[in-house]
Design an enzyme around this catalytic site. Sequence first.
Site: not given
Length: 202
Positions: A42, A35, A134, A37-40, A53
């Site tokens: 996985v 997966g 969030d 995301g905006r910062s990491a 992560k």
Amino acid sequence: MNSSQYNFYVSTVSFSNKNNQVKVLKHHPDLQVYGTGRSAVVFKVNGEHRVIKIFYPPFEKTAIQEKNNYEKLKGSSYYPTIYESGPNYLVMDLIEGKTFFECLAEGILLKSDYVHQVDNGLQYARDVGLNPSDIHLHNLIVTKEGTIKIIDVARFSQEKQCTQWQDLKNGYEKYYHRTYFPTKIPKWIMNSVSKLYRLRNK
């Protein structure tokens, strides 16, 4: 697996960042992208029921914050267990299931018990001194056993009050069970609403 092996896996990962679009350039063959995301990103670790992560530069501070928050949440079944951490990574449980976003997109029923479980998990966070923030459709997961897991808790330590979960819950209670509510919601609609919500609450 010993800690040096996880650290080695992290060292094999590299990213590119172009026009605010982060891409994984390379990684160890024992890792599979699970997966983003905006910062990491996985990664699933082959042969283990764990993920790593890894936070993009310059989100190392976010990694530390999330680690600290998970430590406070230790012992709650609503959050994944953290087994190891480094300057830019966390090793945690592999959670298999569907996010609330995926459930809505695929027409999978979101039971009222799921909402109740989220409330319980967020109350636990408040009880240990955190400020749940969030909370969106991507970080609420329905497991194969029908239990809820809450992930991405880095912002749980911010001071600003966040109404995102309450807003989602209000929408669920007011509209979700109506006969006119669609069985499936197109992803582009949910993404558009999410973007507008973030802009409104900047």
